[in-house]
Design an enzyme around this catalytic site. Structure first.
Site, PDB file in Angstrom:
ATOM      1  N   CYS A 183      38.253 -42.955 -17.533  1.00 30.80           N
ATOM      2  CA  CYS A 183      37.717 -44.135 -16.730  1.00 30.80           C
ATOM      3  C   CYS A 183      39.133 -44.778 -16.139  1.00 30.80           C
ATOM      4  O   CYS A 183      40.078 -44.709 -16.724  1.00 30.80           O
ATOM      5  CB  CYS A 183      37.093 -44.871 -17.542  1.00 30.80           C
ATOM      6  SG  CYS A 183      35.546 -44.196 -18.550  1.00 30.80           S
TER       7      CYS A 183
ATOM      8  N   ARG B 263      40.153 -38.831 -10.745  1.00 30.38           N
ATOM      9  CA  ARG B 263      39.811 -38.522 -12.651  1.00 30.38           C
ATOM     10  C   ARG B 263      38.293 -38.266 -12.783  1.00 30.38           C
ATOM     11  O   ARG B 263      37.913 -37.739 -13.648  1.00 30.38           O
ATOM     12  CB  ARG B 263      40.019 -39.759 -13.145  1.00 30.38           C
ATOM     13  CG  ARG B 263      41.526 -40.150 -13.446  1.00 30.38           C
ATOM     14  CD  ARG B 263      41.877 -41.389 -13.595  1.00 30.38           C
ATOM     15  NE  ARG B 263      43.268 -41.571 -14.181  1.00 30.38           N
ATOM     16  CZ  ARG B 263      43.565 -41.104 -15.422  1.00 30.38           C
ATOM     17  NH1 ARG B 263      42.854 -40.730 -16.276  1.00 30.38           N
ATOM     18  NH2 ARG B 263      44.962 -41.064 -15.605  1.00 30.38           N
TER      19      ARG B 263
ATOM     20  N   TRP C 243      33.158 -43.189 -16.565  1.00 29.36           N
ATOM     21  CA  TRP C 243      32.594 -41.969 -16.654  1.00 29.36           C
ATOM     22  C   TRP C 243      31.544 -42.133 -18.065  1.00 29.36           C
ATOM     23  O   TRP C 243      32.352 -42.275 -19.134  1.00 29.36           O
ATOM     24  CB  TRP C 243      33.575 -40.675 -16.953  1.00 29.36           C
ATOM     25  CG  TRP C 243      33.304 -39.505 -16.917  1.00 29.36           C
ATOM     26  CD1 TRP C 243      32.076 -39.092 -17.809  1.00 29.36           C
ATOM     27  CD2 TRP C 243      33.522 -38.422 -15.965  1.00 29.36           C
ATOM     28  NE1 TRP C 243      31.728 -37.695 -17.449  1.00 29.36           N
ATOM     29  CE2 TRP C 243      32.871 -37.442 -16.534  1.00 29.36           C
ATOM     30  CE3 TRP C 243      34.576 -38.236 -15.376  1.00 29.36           C
ATOM     31  CZ2 TRP C 243      32.942 -36.049 -15.717  1.00 29.36           C
ATOM     32  CZ3 TRP C 243      34.596 -36.858 -14.599  1.00 29.36           C
ATOM     33  CH2 TRP C 243      33.750 -35.875 -14.776  1.00 29.36           C
TER      34      TRP C 243
ATOM     35  N   ASN D 197      38.780 -49.236 -21.076  1.00 32.07           N
ATOM     36  CA  ASN D 197      38.615 -47.887 -21.227  1.00 32.07           C
ATOM     37  C   ASN D 197      38.788 -47.392 -22.914  1.00 32.07           C
ATOM     38  O   ASN D 197      39.540 -48.255 -23.412  1.00 32.07           O
ATOM     39  CB  ASN D 197      40.066 -47.222 -20.534  1.00 32.07           C
ATOM     40  CG  ASN D 197      39.706 -47.085 -19.119  1.00 32.07           C
ATOM     41  OD1 ASN D 197      38.770 -47.362 -18.748  1.00 32.07           O
ATOM     42  ND2 ASN D 197      40.771 -46.749 -18.443  1.00 32.07           N
ATOM     43  N   GLY D 198      38.134 -46.308 -23.492  1.00 31.55           N
ATOM     44  CA  GLY D 198      38.242 -45.969 -24.915  1.00 31.55           C
ATOM     45  C   GLY D 198      36.871 -46.262 -25.325  1.00 31.55           C
ATOM     46  O   GLY D 198      35.792 -46.177 -24.601  1.00 31.55           O
TER      47      GLY D 198
ATOM     48  N   GLU E  11      37.439 -13.231 -19.425  1.00 30.16           N
ATOM     49  CA  GLU E  11      37.853 -14.380 -18.814  1.00 30.16           C
ATOM     50  C   GLU E  11      39.386 -14.323 -19.103  1.00 30.16           C
ATOM     51  O   GLU E  11      40.174 -14.806 -18.197  1.00 30.16           O
ATOM     52  CB  GLU E  11      37.260 -15.538 -19.789  1.00 30.16           C
ATOM     53  CG  GLU E  11      37.722 -17.117 -19.439  1.00 30.16           C
ATOM     54  CD  GLU E  11      37.415 -17.391 -17.920  1.00 30.16           C
ATOM     55  OE1 GLU E  11      36.906 -16.990 -17.307  1.00 30.16           O
ATOM     56  OE2 GLU E  11      38.326 -18.602 -17.654  1.00 30.16           O
TER      57      GLU E  11
ATOM     58  N   LYS F 107      41.844 -14.794 -15.751  1.00 32.50           N
ATOM     59  CA  LYS F 107      42.845 -15.564 -15.653  1.00 32.50           C
ATOM     60  C   LYS F 107      44.017 -15.017 -15.159  1.00 32.50           C
ATOM     61  O   LYS F 107      44.754 -15.429 -14.212  1.00 32.50           O
ATOM     62  CB  LYS F 107      43.074 -16.344 -16.873  1.00 32.50           C
ATOM     63  CG  LYS F 107      42.115 -17.657 -17.507  1.00 32.50           C
ATOM     64  CD  LYS F 107      41.977 -18.600 -16.595  1.00 32.50           C
ATOM     65  CE  LYS F 107      41.041 -18.473 -15.328  1.00 32.50           C
ATOM     66  NZ  LYS F 107      39.685 -18.824 -15.475  1.00 32.50           N
TER      67      LYS F 107
ATOM     68  N   GLU G  68      43.889 -13.922 -11.446  1.00 29.28           N
ATOM     69  CA  GLU G  68      43.635 -14.818 -10.439  1.00 29.28           C
ATOM     70  C   GLU G  68      45.006 -15.577 -10.043  1.00 29.28           C
ATOM     71  O   GLU G  68      45.249 -15.985  -8.986  1.00 29.28           O
ATOM     72  CB  GLU G  68      42.730 -16.032 -11.308  1.00 29.28           C
ATOM     73  CG  GLU G  68      41.258 -15.889 -11.028  1.00 29.28           C
ATOM     74  CD  GLU G  68      40.610 -17.073 -11.653  1.00 29.28           C
ATOM     75  OE1 GLU G  68      39.630 -17.674 -11.160  1.00 29.28           O
ATOM     76  OE2 GLU G  68      40.945 -17.628 -12.833  1.00 29.28           O
TER      77      GLU G  68
ATOM     78  N   HIS H 139      35.180   4.998 -23.162  1.00 27.61           N
ATOM     79  CA  HIS H 139      34.335   5.531 -21.963  1.00 27.61           C
ATOM     80  C   HIS H 139      34.772   5.523 -20.700  1.00 27.61           C
ATOM     81  O   HIS H 139      34.317   5.434 -19.693  1.00 27.61           O
ATOM     82  CB  HIS H 139      32.836   4.876 -21.913  1.00 27.61           C
ATOM     83  CG  HIS H 139      32.137   5.243 -23.467  1.00 27.61           C
ATOM     84  ND1 HIS H 139      31.560   6.493 -23.753  1.00 27.61           N
ATOM     85  CD2 HIS H 139      31.749   4.451 -24.305  1.00 27.61           C
ATOM     86  CE1 HIS H 139      31.052   6.153 -24.834  1.00 27.61           C
ATOM     87  NE2 HIS H 139      31.162   5.139 -25.365  1.00 27.61           N
TER      88      HIS H 139
ATOM     89  N   LYS I  55      39.004 -23.544  -5.158  1.00 29.32           N
ATOM     90  CA  LYS I  55      38.321 -24.162  -6.242  1.00 29.32           C
ATOM     91  C   LYS I  55      36.811 -24.214  -6.378  1.00 29.32           C
ATOM     92  O   LYS I  55      36.214 -24.158  -7.334  1.00 29.32           O
ATOM     93  CB  LYS I  55      38.983 -25.815  -6.483  1.00 29.32           C
ATOM     94  CG  LYS I  55      38.495 -26.359  -7.520  1.00 29.32           C
ATOM     95  CD  LYS I  55      39.044 -25.958  -8.784  1.00 29.32           C
ATOM     96  CE  LYS I  55      38.698 -26.535 -10.017  1.00 29.32           C
ATOM     97  NZ  LYS I  55      38.679 -25.454 -11.147  1.00 29.32           N
TER      98      LYS I  55
HETATM   99  C1  G6P Z   1      35.566 -20.311  -7.888  1.00 28.96           C
HETATM  100  C2  G6P Z   1      36.630 -20.894  -8.792  1.00 28.96           C
HETATM  101  C3  G6P Z   1      36.593 -20.502 -10.162  1.00 28.96           C
HETATM  102  C4  G6P Z   1      35.071 -20.734 -10.616  1.00 28.96           C
HETATM  103  C5  G6P Z   1      33.887 -20.227  -9.742  1.00 28.96           C
HETATM  104  C6  G6P Z   1      32.517 -20.973 -10.003  1.00 28.96           C
HETATM  105  O1  G6P Z   1      35.718 -19.013  -7.897  1.00 28.96           O
HETATM  106  O2  G6P Z   1      38.157 -20.411  -8.295  1.00 28.96           O
HETATM  107  O3  G6P Z   1      37.379 -20.819 -10.936  1.00 28.96           O
HETATM  108  O4  G6P Z   1      35.051 -20.134 -11.966  1.00 28.96           O
HETATM  109  O5  G6P Z   1      34.243 -20.549  -8.439  1.00 28.96           O
HETATM  110  O6  G6P Z   1      32.612 -22.537  -9.687  1.00 28.96           O
HETATM  111  P1  G6P Z   1      31.933 -23.426 -10.609  1.00 28.96           P
HETATM  112  O7  G6P Z   1      32.226 -24.747  -9.835  1.00 28.96           O
HETATM  113  O8  G6P Z   1      30.347 -23.195  -9.667  1.00 28.96           O
HETATM  114  O9  G6P Z   1      31.983 -23.120 -11.933  1.00 28.96           O
END
Ligand code: G6P
Length: 631
Positions: free
Chosen positions: A24, A49, A96, A122-123, A504, A508, A511, A527, A626
């Site tokens: 927040c 934020r 938030w 906040n907190g 995952e 990472k 990417e 396989h 993103k």
């Molecule tokens: C893009 C981002 C990924 C993310 C994916 C799904 O490819 O680069 O990091 O996992 O979208 O995004 P979302 O916002 O739907 O989780």
């Protein structure tokens, strides 16, 4: 540099892994100018934020006027344009939601019974329930569901000749954390600020003073700032400011220069947002859990789910939809929901699902997972599922995003804004949300016994601490990264609930470092991928202590026999795997239901350090976005 809970890392010498901050935002002003534009500008600078409601309170010479709403800063700006408030002293906040829904009523600032004071906070006030009961018995009327409102009523009743004395007296009754800014009608040119566990800093101008929870709010207003120490209380008037320590002794805190641009300030002591977000995970996991666990009932309270007990009982099938990292979280979710709630689960790439024929199956629940809540394929898949008559819930981070609005209900992650393109903290929070969903459905459907529910609640409760301990692996990961920075390919293997973690981990790495990497179910390796294994092929094997541990060990032997180099993610107490693995990274032992939250952390760090060594643009990898809002 940015002040955080442990002070600025540089000066305090604190490990960056311990650095955390609140989500927040607080802004305050007292001086010779109109407060509202300054407060709104400060709030806008804190928007990154994330928040779900916002408000301001201004002392207008006759008393305190408050304007607040559930929504964004532009909407608050419009509200203030339609219905202006004039005054030179005020406080403002972006919230938030944690205690109480994201509504206008629950938005800060909060006031006492008579509206003679207003505060932003906040907190978390940990003894809020007790304080609320005591204050209600004493005749106070509460207008909101927030923990913060107890502070306003406490100060209202507190003894003292000045606002600062009353705030000090009131805070003596409080357990928990706060960054706090208060104004009152009786002392029109004064802001009182206090800090315990939640950052607050003062900005020093010429005959004007500012308050903020984050230095970025003060950019362009002043270059002189004072970071309050924990336990400090500060009094600001147009004539100056005073800082008192926790023993009410006058203190001179150093005045620091505020330099750097927005990005440097938002980053704090971290070189990249990705590392910041990896390191925030103890806190973000805690925020996802906050207020949702019911230890005695052994379940989770998920207020936004909007599923009646009857609907829960009638569920026959769950379809999870997502893209990228969110799809991986969905694969973990399949294990969790099938095990805990006993419902068959399909996990679909949203982009594939939306173009297939959706079969109408009564009792289907669709779960859309998306950090941004805006991914075009996931949004369209949600629409297709709804059109096919399914109930849809969202597991979403960004409050008020399209998927959150179009779903019938859902679970917000409350992980705070994720800025690094490669998703990290959203993934761990998505898994935590899915565990809570499994717990909730399993208990409602009477499949999960009370004791098992309680044990899982206990495990979730200690999870933030376990994540913090896992982050202590960072020096080990950093040390081994140079050995693999030149690799051209990598293989990630896992089984069961940790197979999606292998996917995952591989995602990472590719990417952000542009090394080709693949994730495979460990047994599936023979396989096909086994043909690729040689001494140039790093193989990351996820082998925590669980029901398939011995099976994974056999798969490691198959890799070893072909000269592969193995990095094993194992559990503390698993015994020495040195005969098989070139490197071992041991995470704390934990329930298999939460183990992906821990096992993914060293993989995030490994990808990060390798990408840095390769000189890659970690936060903005080439060709990636993103939020993918196109098909
Ligand atoms: C893009 C981002 C990924 C993310 C994916 C799904 O490819 O680069 O990091 O996992 O979208 O995004 P979302 O916002 O739907 O989780």
């Amino acid at each position: 540099m940015l002040g955080g809970d442990t002070g600025r890392a540089g000066r305090a010498g604190a490990s960056i892994l311990k650095y955390s901050e609140t989500m927040c935002g607080i802004v305050g002003y007292v001086g010779h100018r109109e407060a509202v534009p300054i407060l709104l500008e400060g709030l806008a600078r804190l928007e990154y934020r994330g928040y779900d409601s916002a408000g301001v309170a201004v002392q207008n010479g006759r008393g305190i006027v408050t304007r607040k709403l559930a929504g964004r800063i532009p909407a608050l700006t419009e509200l203030l344009a339609r219905d202006p408030v004039h005054g030179r002293c005020g406080v403002a906040h972006t919230r938030w939601a944690t205690h109480g829904a994201a509504t206008e009523r629950n938005a800060h600032p909060h006031t006492d019974c008579e509206g003679t004071l207003a505060l932003v906070h906040n907190g978390i006030i940990e003894n809020a329930d007790l304080l609320r009961a005591t204050l209600t018995r004493a005749g106070h009327e509460f207008a909101t569901d927030t923990d913060t409102e107890t502070l306003a009523h406490l100060i209202e009743d507190a003894p003292g000749a000045s606002l600062e004395e009353r705030v000090t007296a009131a805070l003596g009754h409080v357990e928990g954390t706060y960054g706090l800014a208060v104004i009152c009608a009786a002392e029109p040119h004064k802001v009182v600020v206090a800090r315990r566990g939640s950052p607050v800093l003062l900005g020093i101008g010429d005959g004007e003073y500012f308050v903020a929870s984050d230095a970025s709010a003060l950019l362009g207003r002043t270059r002189s700032v004072v970071y309050l120490a924990d336990g400090d209380l500060a009094v600001l008037t147009p004539d100056g400011y005073r800082v008192l320590d926790r023993d009410a002794r006058l203190q001179v805190r150093p005045v620091d220069a505020l330099d750097g641009d927005f990005e440097t300030l938002a980053l704090g002591p971290y070189p990249h947002f990705m590392l910041k977000e990896i390191c925030e995970q103890p806190e973000t996991v805690r925020n996802t859990l906050r207020g949702r666990l019911l230890p005695a009932e052994g379940t989770a309270r998920l207020g936004g789910l909007n599923l009646s007990p009857g609907q829960c009982a009638r569920l026959r099938r769950i379809v999870i939809l997502g893209c990228g990292t969110s799809w991986h979280a969905g694969l973990v979710g399949r294990h969790l929901l099938e095990e805990l709630a006993g419902i068959p689960v399909d996990v679909e790439y949203a982009s594939e699902y939306r173009y297939r024929r959706q079969l109408r199956l009564p009792g289907t629940l669709t779960v859309a997972i998306s950090q941004s809540g805006e991914t075009a394929d996931t949004l369209e898949a949600v629409r297709a599922a709804r059109a096919a008559g399914s109930l849809v819930i969202g597991i979403v981070n960004v409050v008020g995003s399209s998927i959150a609005r179009e779903a019938d209900g859902g679970i917000y992650l409350h992980a705070g804004p994720e800025i690094g393109v490669a998703s990290t903290k959203a993934f761990t929070s998505q898994i935590v949300a899915l565990v809570m969903l499994g717990l909730h459905l399993g208990r409602r459907r009477e499949l999960l016994p009370l004791e098992a529910g309680r044990a899982l609640v206990a495990e979730l409760t200690r999870l933030p601490e376990l994540v913090a301990r896992t982050l202590e692996l960072d020096p080990q990961v950093q040390a081994l990264a140079p050995r693999y920075a030149e690799a051209r390919n990598a293989l990630y293997l896992g089984r069961g609930v940790n197979f999606p973690v292998a996917l995952e981990g591989a995602l990472k790495l590719k990417e952000i470092s542009y090394i080709h990497a693949e994730g495979y179910p460990a047994a599936e390796m023979k396989h096909g991928p086994i043909a690729l294994i040689d001494e140039d092929m790093p193989v990351v094997v996820i082998a925590p202590q669980d029901a398939v541990y011995t099976k994974v060990i056999s798969n490691m032997q198959e890799v070893k026999a072909r000269g592969g180099r193995i990095i094993a993610i194992t559990s503390e107490g698993n015994g020495d795997l040195a005969r098989l693995a070139d490197h071992q990274l041991a995470v704390p032992p934990c329930s298999p239901f939460v183990s992906p939250v821990l096992t993914v952390v060293p993989l995030q760090l490994l990808a990060y350090h390798i990408a840095v060594l390769r000189g890659c643009d970690v936060d903005r990898p080439r060709n990636l976005a993103k939020s993918v809002t196109v098909e």
